[in-house]
Design a protein around this motif. Structure first.
Motif, PDB file in Angstrom:
ATOM      1  N   SER B 280       0.819  -1.224   0.000  1.00 35.08           N
ATOM      2  CA  SER B 280       0.000   0.000   0.000  1.00 35.08           C
ATOM      3  C   SER B 280       0.843   1.260   0.000  1.00 35.08           C
ATOM      4  CB  SER B 280      -0.905   0.049   1.237  1.00 35.08           C
ATOM      5  OG  SER B 280      -1.630  -1.134   1.356  1.00 35.08           O
ATOM      6  N   GLN B 281       2.106   1.137   0.403  1.00 33.86           N
ATOM      7  CA  GLN B 281       2.922   2.337   0.592  1.00 33.86           C
ATOM      8  C   GLN B 281       4.190   2.405  -0.245  1.00 33.86           C
ATOM      9  OE1 GLN B 281       2.154   4.971   2.482  1.00 33.86           O
ATOM     10  NE2 GLN B 281       0.206   4.035   3.041  1.00 33.86           N
ATOM     11  N   ALA B 282       4.697   1.286  -0.709  1.00 36.73           N
ATOM     12  CA  ALA B 282       6.024   1.275  -1.346  1.00 36.73           C
ATOM     13  C   ALA B 282       6.061   2.107  -2.615  1.00 36.73           C
ATOM     14  CB  ALA B 282       6.445  -0.151  -1.640  1.00 36.73           C
ATOM     15  N   ILE B 283       7.228   2.686  -2.869  1.00 40.75           N
ATOM     16  CA  ILE B 283       7.446   3.506  -4.066  1.00 40.75           C
ATOM     17  C   ILE B 283       8.150   2.694  -5.148  1.00 40.75           C
ATOM     18  CG2 ILE B 283       8.611   5.608  -4.912  1.00 40.75           C
ATOM     19  CD1 ILE B 283       6.284   6.157  -3.007  1.00 40.75           C
ATOM     20  N   ILE B 284       8.924   1.711  -4.726  1.00 37.53           N
ATOM     21  CA  ILE B 284       9.637   0.855  -5.672  1.00 37.53           C
ATOM     22  C   ILE B 284       9.292  -0.603  -5.352  1.00 37.53           C
ATOM     23  CG2 ILE B 284      11.919   0.055  -6.444  1.00 37.53           C
ATOM     24  CD1 ILE B 284      12.979   2.849  -5.596  1.00 37.53           C
ATOM     25  N   MET B 285       8.898  -1.342  -6.382  1.00 38.47           N
ATOM     26  CA  MET B 285       8.485  -2.732  -6.133  1.00 38.47           C
ATOM     27  C   MET B 285       8.962  -3.600  -7.294  1.00 38.47           C
ATOM     28  SD  MET B 285       6.863  -4.884  -4.189  1.00 38.47           S
ATOM     29  CE  MET B 285       6.340  -3.657  -2.975  1.00 38.47           C
ATOM     30  N   ASP B 286       9.967  -4.448  -7.042  1.00 40.38           N
ATOM     31  CA  ASP B 286      10.394  -5.330  -8.140  1.00 40.38           C
ATOM     32  C   ASP B 286       9.425  -6.510  -8.258  1.00 40.38           C
ATOM     33  OD1 ASP B 286      11.209  -7.461  -6.438  1.00 40.38           O
ATOM     34  OD2 ASP B 286      13.197  -6.560  -6.198  1.00 40.38           O
ATOM     35  N   SER B 287       9.556  -7.233  -9.362  1.00 43.77           N
ATOM     36  CA  SER B 287       8.533  -8.246  -9.661  1.00 43.77           C
ATOM     37  C   SER B 287       8.581  -9.390  -8.652  1.00 43.77           C
ATOM     38  CB  SER B 287       8.717  -8.790 -11.073  1.00 43.77           C
ATOM     39  OG  SER B 287       9.947  -9.466 -11.178  1.00 43.77           O
ATOM     40  N   LYS B 288       9.773  -9.674  -8.154  1.00 45.38           N
ATOM     41  CA  LYS B 288       9.898 -10.791  -7.233  1.00 45.38           C
ATOM     42  C   LYS B 288       9.195 -10.468  -5.905  1.00 45.38           C
ATOM     43  CE  LYS B 288      13.296 -13.761  -5.129  1.00 45.38           C
ATOM     44  NZ  LYS B 288      14.699 -14.015  -4.834  1.00 45.38           N
ATOM     45  N   GLU B 289       9.477  -9.272  -5.402  1.00 45.81           N
ATOM     46  CA  GLU B 289       8.844  -8.892  -4.136  1.00 45.81           C
ATOM     47  C   GLU B 289       7.331  -8.790  -4.311  1.00 45.81           C
ATOM     48  OE1 GLU B 289      10.235  -5.278  -2.264  1.00 45.81           O
ATOM     49  OE2 GLU B 289       8.919  -5.567  -0.528  1.00 45.81           O
ATOM     50  N   ALA B 290       6.926  -8.223  -5.447  1.00 43.09           N
ATOM     51  CA  ALA B 290       5.486  -8.091  -5.695  1.00 43.09           C
ATOM     52  C   ALA B 290       4.817  -9.462  -5.669  1.00 43.09           C
ATOM     53  CB  ALA B 290       5.245  -7.412  -7.042  1.00 43.09           C
ATOM     54  N   ALA B 291       5.437 -10.431  -6.352  1.00 47.48           N
ATOM     55  CA  ALA B 291       4.835 -11.768  -6.426  1.00 47.48           C
ATOM     56  C   ALA B 291       4.729 -12.380  -5.030  1.00 47.48           C
ATOM     57  CB  ALA B 291       5.661 -12.664  -7.346  1.00 47.48           C
ATOM     58  N   GLN B 292       5.791 -12.219  -4.235  1.00 45.52           N
ATOM     59  CA  GLN B 292       5.796 -12.805  -2.901  1.00 45.52           C
ATOM     60  C   GLN B 292       4.745 -12.156  -2.003  1.00 45.52           C
ATOM     61  OE1 GLN B 292       7.470 -15.612  -1.898  1.00 45.52           O
ATOM     62  NE2 GLN B 292       6.009 -15.303  -0.216  1.00 45.52           N
ATOM     63  N   ASP B 340       9.778  -0.755 -11.984  1.00 46.83           N
ATOM     64  CA  ASP B 340       9.564  -1.046 -10.562  1.00 46.83           C
ATOM     65  C   ASP B 340       8.759   0.067  -9.892  1.00 46.83           C
ATOM     66  OD1 ASP B 340      10.922  -3.362 -10.937  1.00 46.83           O
ATOM     67  OD2 ASP B 340      12.752  -2.748  -9.897  1.00 46.83           O
ATOM     68  N   ARG B 341       8.975   1.301 -10.347  1.00 44.04           N
ATOM     69  CA  ARG B 341       8.185   2.410  -9.791  1.00 44.04           C
ATOM     70  C   ARG B 341       6.740   2.328 -10.270  1.00 44.04           C
ATOM     71  NH1 ARG B 341      12.596   5.673 -10.718  1.00 44.04           N
ATOM     72  NH2 ARG B 341      11.610   6.710 -12.467  1.00 44.04           N
ATOM     73  N   SER B 342       6.585   2.039 -11.563  1.00 46.94           N
ATOM     74  CA  SER B 342       5.220   1.928 -12.102  1.00 46.94           C
ATOM     75  C   SER B 342       4.457   0.786 -11.443  1.00 46.94           C
ATOM     76  CB  SER B 342       5.261   1.660 -13.606  1.00 46.94           C
ATOM     77  OG  SER B 342       5.989   2.661 -14.248  1.00 46.94           O
ATOM     78  N   ARG B 343       5.167  -0.298 -11.210  1.00 51.10           N
ATOM     79  CA  ARG B 343       4.537  -1.451 -10.578  1.00 51.10           C
ATOM     80  C   ARG B 343       4.023  -1.071  -9.188  1.00 51.10           C
ATOM     81  NH1 ARG B 343       8.460  -4.739 -11.065  1.00 51.10           N
ATOM     82  NH2 ARG B 343       7.756  -5.785 -12.952  1.00 51.10           N
ATOM     83  N   ALA B 344       4.900  -0.375  -8.426  1.00 40.90           N
ATOM     84  CA  ALA B 344       4.500   0.053  -7.087  1.00 40.90           C
ATOM     85  C   ALA B 344       3.297   0.991  -7.163  1.00 40.90           C
ATOM     86  CB  ALA B 344       5.680   0.739  -6.395  1.00 40.90           C
ATOM     87  N   GLN B 345       3.336   1.883  -8.123  1.00 39.25           N
ATOM     88  CA  GLN B 345       2.248   2.850  -8.270  1.00 39.25           C
ATOM     89  C   GLN B 345       0.926   2.159  -8.603  1.00 39.25           C
ATOM     90  OE1 GLN B 345       3.088   5.895 -11.204  1.00 39.25           O
ATOM     91  NE2 GLN B 345       0.955   6.621 -11.192  1.00 39.25           N
ATOM     92  N   PHE B 346       1.006   1.215  -9.536  1.00 40.40           N
ATOM     93  CA  PHE B 346      -0.214   0.517  -9.928  1.00 40.40           C
ATOM     94  C   PHE B 346      -0.816  -0.224  -8.736  1.00 40.40           C
ATOM     95  CE2 PHE B 346      -3.039  -2.605 -11.644  1.00 40.40           C
ATOM     96  CZ  PHE B 346      -3.579  -2.007 -12.775  1.00 40.40           C
ATOM     97  N   ILE B 347       0.049  -0.928  -8.009  1.00 40.08           N
ATOM     98  CA  ILE B 347      -0.454  -1.705  -6.863  1.00 40.08           C
ATOM     99  C   ILE B 347      -1.049  -0.769  -5.809  1.00 40.08           C
ATOM    100  CG2 ILE B 347       0.206  -3.251  -4.974  1.00 40.08           C
ATOM    101  CD1 ILE B 347       2.386  -4.391  -6.847  1.00 40.08           C
ATOM    102  N   ARG B 348      -0.335   0.327  -5.516  1.00 38.29           N
ATOM    103  CA  ARG B 348      -0.845   1.285  -4.517  1.00 38.29           C
ATOM    104  C   ARG B 348      -2.238   1.760  -4.880  1.00 38.29           C
ATOM    105  NH1 ARG B 348       4.012   4.010  -5.097  1.00 38.29           N
ATOM    106  NH2 ARG B 348       2.896   5.805  -5.959  1.00 38.29           N
ATOM    107  N   SER B 349      -2.392   2.167  -6.157  1.00 34.64           N
ATOM    108  CA  SER B 349      -3.674   2.754  -6.534  1.00 34.64           C
ATOM    109  C   SER B 349      -4.770   1.690  -6.524  1.00 34.64           C
ATOM    110  CB  SER B 349      -3.579   3.433  -7.897  1.00 34.64           C
ATOM    111  OG  SER B 349      -3.377   2.462  -8.891  1.00 34.64           O
ATOM    112  N   ARG B 350      -4.402   0.481  -6.913  1.00 30.01           N
ATOM    113  CA  ARG B 350      -5.404  -0.576  -6.940  1.00 30.01           C
ATOM    114  C   ARG B 350      -5.872  -0.942  -5.525  1.00 30.01           C
ATOM    115  NH1 ARG B 350      -8.933  -1.878  -8.132  1.00 30.01           N
ATOM    116  NH2 ARG B 350      -9.896  -3.391  -9.524  1.00 30.01           N
ATOM    117  N   LEU B 351      -4.909  -0.990  -4.607  1.00 32.28           N
ATOM    118  CA  LEU B 351      -5.283  -1.328  -3.227  1.00 32.28           C
ATOM    119  C   LEU B 351      -6.054  -0.175  -2.578  1.00 32.28           C
ATOM    120  CD1 LEU B 351      -2.103  -3.199  -1.875  1.00 32.28           C
ATOM    121  CD2 LEU B 351      -4.209  -4.165  -2.819  1.00 32.28           C
ATOM    122  N   ALA B 352      -5.714   1.045  -2.964  1.00 28.19           N
ATOM    123  CA  ALA B 352      -6.378   2.219  -2.376  1.00 28.19           C
ATOM    124  C   ALA B 352      -7.865   2.219  -2.703  1.00 28.19           C
ATOM    125  CB  ALA B 352      -5.719   3.497  -2.863  1.00 28.19           C
ATOM    126  N   THR B 353      -8.218   1.761  -3.904  1.00 31.06           N
ATOM    127  CA  THR B 353      -9.629   1.773  -4.279  1.00 31.06           C
ATOM    128  C   THR B 353     -10.424   0.757  -3.478  1.00 31.06           C
ATOM    129  OG1 THR B 353      -9.267   0.175  -6.038  1.00 31.06           O
ATOM    130  CG2 THR B 353      -9.155   2.494  -6.654  1.00 31.06           C
TER     131      THR B 353
END
Ligand SMILES: [Zn+2]
Ligand SMILES: [Zn+2]
Lengths: 171, 355
Positions: B280-292, B340-353
């Motif tokens: 919900s908060q991260a600014i940088i998210m690589d694919s491995k961490e995102a998947a986990q 990695d920044r875009s990934r973090a942004q997408f996840i943040r916005s999706r969870l925020a909704t």
């Protein structure tokens, strides 16, 4: 689980391989699979069994000198693929290749599938003969059962039906 | 353009099914049937004239209206797609990398729900793929075999009495079917039971592959289980074997979740809420961490610890956080840092909704 090849990366591919009729498990990473050219069925990645098969075929053809050279030179008369090419890429060029390379095919299929004969679905149109054959086999079994139960009358009906089908097939 | 729809939405309509069978463990089921046309060289040895004749003949079956019972279908020639569109369709499993990158005369018949994808001039002339949410391999096979029958009414298949359906690769010959389920097995991984399970599964003729994550590492506790053998077993035997094994894996995973939760509730809860916090908060998210971390959230949903989330969002994020999709969403040509920044942004916005 660590990759059993490199021992460094985690294994992400898990499958069995039949070697000399014995099942061998493989737990390896994608890099090693790619390097070894292992087959991973059902995956969509670029690598696949063909190097494994070609390894086998190379081995087979290298063993027997002149005979092997002859084998390698066999060429599909329809698509032009040679056996040497097939053993390199592990892909047939056309359906006729199956007939052309038939002699070497069963050991290979045995190794990959543990079997050589299809027992599954049969297409309605192209598989007419096979459908009839399977129907005859089924009726023969059924007839046997009825004979054992001494239900001779209905067994005779089946026998007539079998004869009809057999006549259709030869005719 | 109609194609835009397929690349704009990360979540295929077929995945948008609440409460699919055993969807706490099985994300999706897939059946793929390989067929070739009689008297035509396989795609690899085909001349351009052959390939286009094959494509015309098979697209002709859709043209003829015989597939209309399957709902709205789109016919797409691969040449109509950009590289990026192809990549996204690969990420959504609508086409194979082989069709995207190596095919000549490649084409696709795609249902608007994206649950049917019929690939033409892939490694074989025809590859019928059906997808379902949750654990539904029998139902998925029923759908696929019906489509196969419709094609067979119109075209002559390469079929041999001994070897069955003839395919380009000898690993597909016979039935030509590959049945697979995508499973989420976090508790078996966490409790270290996964190795034993994977060993057992490979011994009964099934293959397992760890899924998702850039490069070669399996992340996100996702495993694709599929049949290895296509010759010498009937389709029913292949499906039944996979069904029984997968069913047992589902039970093992559930038992492991139950035990994990009972024994270490605060720890499990902490891990899941922590992942939610980071995503919900991260600014940088690589694919491995995102998947986990997405795996943690998925586990949380099914342990009843994430009331603010559901599978639908997680399934969407699974695809939406892949490189191709991020590029579609945030603009072309990204380097890994941008991504990695875009990934973090997408996840943040999706969870925020959702909150
Ligand atoms: Zn390795
Ligand atoms: Zn040939």
């Amino acid at each position: 689980m660590q990759c059993q090849e490199c021992g460094k990366r985690p294994a992400t591919l898990h499958f069995t391989k039949i070697v000399n009729g014995e099942k061998t498990e493989l737990h390896i990473c994608e890099s090693c699979a790619r390097e070894k050219g292992e087959l991973i069925p059902g995956t969509q990645s670029g690598f696949s069994i063909h190097n494994l098969i070609s390894g086998l075929l190379d081995f087979e053809t290298s063993g027997a000198g002149a005979m092997a050279k002859q084998q390698a030179a066999i060429k599909c008369e329809i698509c032009g693929m040679t056996y040497a090419q097939f053993s390199k890429i592990g892909r047939f060029g056309c359906s006729h290749c199956y007939k052309q390379f038939a002699e070497r095919l069963d050991p290979l299929l045995k190794r990959v599938h543990g079997n050589t004969v299809h027992v599954g679905k049969v297409p309605k149109r192209a598989g007419g003969r096979l459908r009839t054959k399977r129907e005859i086999d089924r009726l023969k079994k059924e007839m046997q059962g009825r004979i054992e139960r001494e239900d001779f009358e209905s067994a005779a009906q089946l026998r007539d039906r079998i004869r009809e089908l057999e006549k259709d097939m030869s005719g | 353009m109609a194609i835009r729809k397929y690349v704009k939405h990360a979540l295929s309509e077929w995945m948008d099914a609440a409460g699919a069978t055993d969807s706490d463990v099985v994300i999706s089921s897939r059946v793929r049937i390989a067929r070739n046309l009689r008297g035509m060289p396989f795609p690899m040895m085909a001349t351009p004239a052959h390939s286009s004749a094959v494509a015309d003949q098979l697209l002709g079956v859709a043209e003829s209206g015989r597939l209309n019972g399957l709902g709205k279908l789109e016919q797409i020639r691969l040449t109509e797609l950009t590289e990026l569109e192809k990549l996204v369709m690969v990420e959504k499993h609508l086409i194979s990398p082989n069709l995207a990158n190596e095919s000549r005369g490649g084409a696709l018949i795609l249902s608007s729900k994206e649950d049917i994808s019929i690939m033409i001039n892939e490694e074989d002339h025809l590859r019928i793929q059906c997808l379902s949410p949750g654990f539904q391999i029998r139902e998925t096979w029923d759908r696929a075999t019906k489509i196969d029958d419709i094609f067979e009414e119109q075209v002559d298949y390469a079929f041999d009495e001994k070897h069955g359906y003839l395919t380009s690769c000898p690993t597909n010959v016979g039935t030509g079917i590959r049945v697979s389920v995508m499973m989420h097995l976090p508790a078996l991984v966490m409790t270290g039971q996964i190795n034993r399970i994977l060993t057992a599964v490979t011994q009964v003729g099934l293959a397992v592959r760890g899924l998702y994550g850039e490069g070669s590492e399996a992340t996100g506790n996702l495993f694709q289980v599929s049949n290895q053998i296509t010759l010498g077993q009937s389709e029913q035997e292949i499906i039944e074997n996979l069904y029984q094994v997968a069913k047992q894996m589902i039970e093992h995973e559930r038992a492991a979740r139950g035990k994990l939760f009972a024994d270490n509730r605060p720890r499990v809860e902490d891990r899941i809420r922590r992942s939610y916090g980071v995503l919900s908060q991260a600014i940088i998210m690589d694919s491995k961490e995102a998947a986990q971390r997405l795996s943690d959230l998925r586990l949380g949903v099914h342990l009843g610890l994430m009331p603010e989330l559901n599978d639908r969002t997680l399934n969407e994020l699974l695809v939406a956080t892949q490189p191709g999709f991020l590029q579609i969403t945030y603009g072309e040509a990204m380097n890994p840092d941008d991504r990695d920044r875009s990934r973090a942004q997408f996840i943040r916005s999706r969870l925020a909704t959702h909150s």
